[in-house]
Design an enzyme around this catalytic site. Structure first.
Site, PDB file in Angstrom:
ATOM      1  N   ARG A 163       0.712  -1.177  -0.021  1.00 37.79           N
ATOM      2  CA  ARG A 163      -0.064  -0.012   0.003  1.00 37.79           C
ATOM      3  C   ARG A 163       0.769   1.304   0.055  1.00 37.79           C
ATOM      4  O   ARG A 163       0.522   2.112   0.779  1.00 37.79           O
ATOM      5  CB  ARG A 163      -1.047  -0.027   1.041  1.00 37.79           C
ATOM      6  CG  ARG A 163      -1.982  -1.130   1.437  1.00 37.79           C
ATOM      7  CD  ARG A 163      -2.814  -1.290   0.367  1.00 37.79           C
ATOM      8  NE  ARG A 163      -3.855  -2.180   0.562  1.00 37.79           N
ATOM      9  CZ  ARG A 163      -3.904  -3.491   0.117  1.00 37.79           C
ATOM     10  NH1 ARG A 163      -2.724  -3.762  -0.746  1.00 37.79           N
ATOM     11  NH2 ARG A 163      -4.704  -4.363   0.435  1.00 37.79           N
ATOM     12  N   SER A 237     -10.954  -0.118   3.536  1.00 36.84           N
ATOM     13  CA  SER A 237     -10.178  -0.209   4.830  1.00 36.84           C
ATOM     14  C   SER A 237      -9.597   0.863   5.193  1.00 36.84           C
ATOM     15  O   SER A 237      -8.627   1.669   4.525  1.00 36.84           O
ATOM     16  CB  SER A 237      -8.766  -1.154   4.702  1.00 36.84           C
ATOM     17  OG  SER A 237      -9.335  -2.424   3.893  1.00 36.84           O
ATOM     18  N   GLU A 333      -4.537   3.721   6.395  1.00 35.90           N
ATOM     19  CA  GLU A 333      -4.180   3.697   4.990  1.00 35.90           C
ATOM     20  C   GLU A 333      -4.933   4.872   4.249  1.00 35.90           C
ATOM     21  O   GLU A 333      -4.488   5.337   3.266  1.00 35.90           O
ATOM     22  CB  GLU A 333      -4.877   2.345   4.627  1.00 35.90           C
ATOM     23  CG  GLU A 333      -4.711   2.248   3.086  1.00 35.90           C
ATOM     24  CD  GLU A 333      -5.385   0.787   2.616  1.00 35.90           C
ATOM     25  OE1 GLU A 333      -4.969  -0.186   3.001  1.00 35.90           O
ATOM     26  OE2 GLU A 333      -6.164   0.905   1.602  1.00 35.90           O
TER      27      GLU A 333
HETATM   28  P1  FAD Z   1      -8.541   9.294  -4.241  1.00 38.36           P
HETATM   29  O1  FAD Z   1      -9.172   8.841  -3.003  1.00 38.36           O
HETATM   30  O2  FAD Z   1      -9.302  10.452  -4.857  1.00 38.36           O
HETATM   31  O3  FAD Z   1      -6.977   9.771  -4.074  1.00 38.36           O
HETATM   32  C1  FAD Z   1      -5.991   8.888  -3.210  1.00 38.36           C
HETATM   33  C2  FAD Z   1      -4.706   9.397  -3.339  1.00 38.36           C
HETATM   34  O4  FAD Z   1      -4.476   9.354  -4.904  1.00 38.36           O
HETATM   35  C3  FAD Z   1      -4.646  10.760  -2.963  1.00 38.36           C
HETATM   36  O5  FAD Z   1      -3.367  11.039  -2.246  1.00 38.36           O
HETATM   37  C4  FAD Z   1      -4.779  11.615  -4.323  1.00 38.36           C
HETATM   38  O6  FAD Z   1      -3.900  12.881  -4.188  1.00 38.36           O
HETATM   39  C5  FAD Z   1      -4.077  10.867  -5.105  1.00 38.36           C
HETATM   40  N1  FAD Z   1      -4.556  10.764  -6.677  1.00 38.36           N
HETATM   41  C6  FAD Z   1      -5.469  10.531  -7.110  1.00 38.36           C
HETATM   42  N2  FAD Z   1      -5.650  10.682  -8.660  1.00 38.36           N
HETATM   43  C7  FAD Z   1      -4.335  11.300  -8.784  1.00 38.36           C
HETATM   44  C8  FAD Z   1      -3.564  11.416  -9.968  1.00 38.36           C
HETATM   45  N3  FAD Z   1      -4.108  11.394 -11.225  1.00 38.36           N
HETATM   46  N4  FAD Z   1      -2.276  11.560  -9.969  1.00 38.36           N
HETATM   47  C9  FAD Z   1      -1.556  11.921  -8.703  1.00 38.36           C
HETATM   48  N5  FAD Z   1      -2.088  11.434  -7.642  1.00 38.36           N
HETATM   49  C10 FAD Z   1      -3.416  11.016  -7.729  1.00 38.36           C
HETATM   50  N6  FAD Z   1      -7.637  -0.121  -2.272  1.00 38.36           N
HETATM   51  C11 FAD Z   1      -7.056  -1.184  -2.473  1.00 38.36           C
HETATM   52  O7  FAD Z   1      -5.883  -1.142  -2.529  1.00 38.36           O
HETATM   53  N7  FAD Z   1      -7.689  -2.495  -2.400  1.00 38.36           N
HETATM   54  C12 FAD Z   1      -8.847  -2.705  -2.246  1.00 38.36           C
HETATM   55  O8  FAD Z   1      -9.398  -3.825  -2.170  1.00 38.36           O
HETATM   56  C13 FAD Z   1      -9.739  -1.677  -2.023  1.00 38.36           C
HETATM   57  N8  FAD Z   1     -10.975  -1.787  -1.854  1.00 38.36           N
HETATM   58  C14 FAD Z   1     -11.898  -0.616  -1.389  1.00 38.36           C
HETATM   59  C15 FAD Z   1     -13.337  -0.925  -1.075  1.00 38.36           C
HETATM   60  C16 FAD Z   1     -14.101   0.284  -1.111  1.00 38.36           C
HETATM   61  C17 FAD Z   1     -15.401  -0.087  -0.621  1.00 38.36           C
HETATM   62  C18 FAD Z   1     -13.603   1.544  -1.045  1.00 38.36           C
HETATM   63  C19 FAD Z   1     -14.512   2.726  -0.889  1.00 38.36           C
HETATM   64  C20 FAD Z   1     -12.230   1.665  -1.095  1.00 38.36           C
HETATM   65  C21 FAD Z   1     -11.527   0.483  -1.428  1.00 38.36           C
HETATM   66  N9  FAD Z   1     -10.014   0.887  -1.575  1.00 38.36           N
HETATM   67  C22 FAD Z   1      -9.150  -0.443  -1.951  1.00 38.36           C
HETATM   68  C23 FAD Z   1      -9.388   2.106  -1.437  1.00 38.36           C
HETATM   69  C24 FAD Z   1      -9.506   3.065  -3.005  1.00 38.36           C
HETATM   70  O9  FAD Z   1     -10.394   2.481  -3.810  1.00 38.36           O
HETATM   71  C25 FAD Z   1      -7.991   2.995  -3.532  1.00 38.36           C
HETATM   72  O10 FAD Z   1      -6.951   3.198  -2.848  1.00 38.36           O
HETATM   73  C26 FAD Z   1      -8.027   3.712  -4.960  1.00 38.36           C
HETATM   74  O11 FAD Z   1      -7.146   3.342  -5.733  1.00 38.36           O
HETATM   75  C27 FAD Z   1      -8.212   5.084  -4.625  1.00 38.36           C
HETATM   76  O12 FAD Z   1      -8.576   5.752  -5.828  1.00 38.36           O
HETATM   77  P2  FAD Z   1      -9.295   7.015  -5.980  1.00 38.36           P
HETATM   78  O13 FAD Z   1      -9.491   7.709  -7.321  1.00 38.36           O
HETATM   79  O14 FAD Z   1     -10.695   7.198  -5.330  1.00 38.36           O
HETATM   80  O15 FAD Z   1      -8.306   8.202  -5.298  1.00 38.36           O
HETATM   81  P1  NAP Z   2      -9.609 -11.443   4.413  1.00 38.91           P
HETATM   82  O1  NAP Z   2      -9.784 -12.244   3.124  1.00 38.91           O
HETATM   83  O2  NAP Z   2     -10.701 -11.322   5.549  1.00 38.91           O
HETATM   84  O3  NAP Z   2      -8.294 -11.497   5.161  1.00 38.91           O
HETATM   85  C1  NAP Z   2      -8.145 -10.499   6.164  1.00 38.91           C
HETATM   86  C2  NAP Z   2      -6.663 -10.172   6.156  1.00 38.91           C
HETATM   87  O4  NAP Z   2      -5.477 -11.227   6.201  1.00 38.91           O
HETATM   88  C3  NAP Z   2      -6.354  -9.339   4.769  1.00 38.91           C
HETATM   89  O5  NAP Z   2      -6.165  -7.992   5.074  1.00 38.91           O
HETATM   90  C4  NAP Z   2      -5.381 -10.266   4.040  1.00 38.91           C
HETATM   91  O6  NAP Z   2      -4.085  -9.117   3.884  1.00 38.91           O
HETATM   92  C5  NAP Z   2      -4.763 -11.188   4.987  1.00 38.91           C
HETATM   93  N1  NAP Z   2      -4.441 -12.374   4.367  1.00 38.91           N
HETATM   94  C6  NAP Z   2      -5.743 -13.254   4.110  1.00 38.91           C
HETATM   95  N2  NAP Z   2      -5.378 -14.327   3.449  1.00 38.91           N
HETATM   96  C7  NAP Z   2      -4.239 -14.184   3.181  1.00 38.91           C
HETATM   97  C8  NAP Z   2      -3.157 -14.917   2.443  1.00 38.91           C
HETATM   98  N3  NAP Z   2      -3.512 -16.221   1.978  1.00 38.91           N
HETATM   99  N4  NAP Z   2      -2.064 -14.568   2.465  1.00 38.91           N
HETATM  100  C9  NAP Z   2      -1.593 -13.381   2.785  1.00 38.91           C
HETATM  101  N5  NAP Z   2      -2.483 -12.541   3.501  1.00 38.91           N
HETATM  102  C10 NAP Z   2      -3.902 -13.042   3.677  1.00 38.91           C
HETATM  103  O7  NAP Z   2      -9.678  -9.769   4.015  1.00 38.91           O
HETATM  104  P2  NAP Z   2     -10.831  -8.844   3.519  1.00 38.91           P
HETATM  105  O8  NAP Z   2     -10.985  -7.782   4.544  1.00 38.91           O
HETATM  106  O9  NAP Z   2     -12.070  -9.693   3.165  1.00 38.91           O
HETATM  107  O10 NAP Z   2     -10.086  -8.287   1.932  1.00 38.91           O
HETATM  108  C11 NAP Z   2      -9.830  -9.258   0.960  1.00 38.91           C
HETATM  109  C12 NAP Z   2      -8.925  -8.531   0.172  1.00 38.91           C
HETATM  110  O11 NAP Z   2      -9.247  -7.466  -0.640  1.00 38.91           O
HETATM  111  C13 NAP Z   2      -7.672  -8.166   0.920  1.00 38.91           C
HETATM  112  O12 NAP Z   2      -6.670  -8.469   0.013  1.00 38.91           O
HETATM  113  C14 NAP Z   2      -7.720  -6.715   1.182  1.00 38.91           C
HETATM  114  O13 NAP Z   2      -6.549  -5.992   1.279  1.00 38.91           O
HETATM  115  C15 NAP Z   2      -8.458  -6.240  -0.200  1.00 38.91           C
HETATM  116  N6  NAP Z   2      -9.219  -5.104   0.258  1.00 38.91           N
HETATM  117  C16 NAP Z   2      -8.806  -4.008   0.484  1.00 38.91           C
HETATM  118  C17 NAP Z   2      -9.517  -2.907   0.883  1.00 38.91           C
HETATM  119  C18 NAP Z   2      -8.666  -1.574   1.012  1.00 38.91           C
HETATM  120  O14 NAP Z   2      -9.537  -0.502   1.216  1.00 38.91           O
HETATM  121  N7  NAP Z   2      -7.630  -1.406   0.967  1.00 38.91           N
HETATM  122  C19 NAP Z   2     -10.931  -2.980   0.976  1.00 38.91           C
HETATM  123  C20 NAP Z   2     -11.679  -3.968   1.053  1.00 38.91           C
HETATM  124  C21 NAP Z   2     -10.770  -5.298   0.432  1.00 38.91           C
HETATM  125  P3  NAP Z   2      -4.120  -8.225   2.697  1.00 38.91           P
HETATM  126  O15 NAP Z   2      -5.008  -7.035   3.069  1.00 38.91           O
HETATM  127  O16 NAP Z   2      -2.577  -7.554   2.813  1.00 38.91           O
HETATM  128  O17 NAP Z   2      -4.368  -8.900   1.437  1.00 38.91           O
END
Ligand code: FAD
Ligand code: NAP
Length: 337
Positions: A163, A237, A333
């Protein structure tokens, strides 16, 4: 490009927080990017907004807010086994995933349904179900807002981490991501080892899934577990999963036998932040308009009308409580603005 003043950002963030952008400009074309230098010179501070799905507004935004809406997805190059796809930053990430699924290009199926823009994907190296952007990213094209020049960042130059990337650190708010290019496979190398993904595929009775079936399984898990931001404000998250040493995990597991740890290397383990938060008693807890999601406690929700400061304070209380119980400090995050 036109500058609008005092624009409400409520429709531009998935938490649904009310905040004002003092100056707001929409970048609609590549030609607009060439004229940005004239604009950015006038302001001390810039904010780069994508889909607002990883941001918490705790105040109004001063300076200039740039909203990148430049769109386009193209096949740049292909041979029998691989393909290079270029996508402009203003595209929705999930539209790019859909494009790849429709063309049978493998590599992003596990990243299905992640909200937000293509341009933000490299910022935190988006990841889910065992795949991260860094696994498929070839290069990023970005515009330096202070030097006024475009630079190409190879995968290595992006310094991707969990991340994390160079764009979230050294170049935070200084580089506008213009486009990304992905290297995808025509012969899929599936990543289906994640517990919940494996179980979902079994439930669907699928032994040898296609990339479309992997994406479908991911979509089902996500829809069942995560609150839809269109209905309940959230930014996914809120916290990162912390990393602790093997020794520390050993000590903790003497007290908490079921603590989930995933080996990162020989000495370090990733701990589930969701588990820590649940053990600290926050799962499903609500204070006023802010709450900890009952299905996935890593997600903080706005039940309606919460301010960014209230959400921030709620997250701080979780951090302190987890620290007190486990001695582990959770890191946010979500970007706090
Ligand atoms: P924003 O929220 O608008 O911005 C995020 C950051 O990126 C800010 O610092 C902003 O300045 C910068 N930014 C945006 N666009 C640009 C650009 N063109 N140039 C330079 N900087 C820029 N994230 C995960 O990694 N994995 C997931 O599974 C995941 N699941 C999610 C589920 C839900 C329901 C929600 C609401 C969020 C989730 N996220 C997840 C988080 C989010 O969707 C990601 O981080 C996504 O990439 C953010 O994109 P955004 O365009 O909305 O960015
Ligand atoms: P989950 O499957 O319930 O697992 C809980 C946590 O354990 C996760 O965060 C994941 O880490 C870790 N994990 C589970 N299985 C793993 C494996 N086999 N090896 C290594 N790490 C493992 O998680 P969840 O909340 O439902 O999310 C599922 C996936 O979607 C995850 O990868 C999560 O990162 C992603 N997600 C991200 C966001 C966001 O906003 N960033 C939101 C929703 C879902 P990791 O998170 O490092 O994968």
């Amino acid at each position: 490009m036109q500058i609008s003043r005092n624009i409400s950002l409520q429709p531009y963030n998935t938490f649904g927080i009310e905040a004002l952008a003092e100056n707001f400009a929409v970048i609609e074309t590549i030609e607009d990017i060439a004229t940005i230098s004239k604009l950015t010179k006038q302001y001390q501070q810039w904010h780069l907004l994508g889909g607002g799905s990883n941001i918490l507004f705790t105040d109004n935004l001063s300076g200039l807010t740039l909203y990148n809406q430049v769109k386009g997805i193209f096949i740049v190059q292909e041979d029998e086994t691989t393909v290079l796809i270029k996508a402009f930053a203003g595209e929705k990430w999930n539209d790019l995933v859909q494009f790849c699924l429709q063309h049978n290009f493998a590599g992003v199926e596990n990243l299905s349904l992640i909200p937000g823009s293509v341009g933000a994907a490299p910022i935190q190296n988006i990841g889910a179900y065992g795949v991260e952007l860094k696994d498929v990213l070839e290069y990023v094209e970005a515009y330096h807002l202070d030097k006024h020049e475009t630079e190409i960042f190879s995968n290595k130059a992006c310094r991707f981490g969990y991340r994390d990337s160079i764009f979230k650190q050294q170049y935070k708010n200084r580089l506008l991501i213009v486009a990304i290019t992905l290297r995808l496979n025509k012969i899929p190398k599936l990543v289906i080892g994640y517990g919940s993904l494996q179980q979902q595929l079994e439930k669907m009775g699928i032994v040898k899934p296609t990339i479309q079936q992997v994406a479908e399984a991911v979509n089902i898990i996500r829809t069942n577990k995560l609150p839809d931001p269109a209905k309940i404000g959230n930014a996914g998250s809120f916290f990162k999963n912390p990393t602790i040493s093997k020794f520390r995990l050993h000590v903790l597991s003497e007290q908490y036998a079921d603590i989930p740890g995933f080996a990162l290397d020989e000495m370090n383990f990733k701990i589930s932040a969701a588990w820590l938060i649940e053990q600290a008693g926050w799962k499903g807890k609500r204070e006023g308009n802010v709450g900890c999601n009952p299905l996935q406690p890593l997600v903080i929700v706005n039940y309606g009308g919460a301010t960014g400061k209230e959400i921030y304070n709620f997250s701080e209380a979780i951090i302190q409580s987890v620290k007190q119980k486990f001695g582990i400090e959770l890191e946010r995050e979500v970007n706090i603005w």
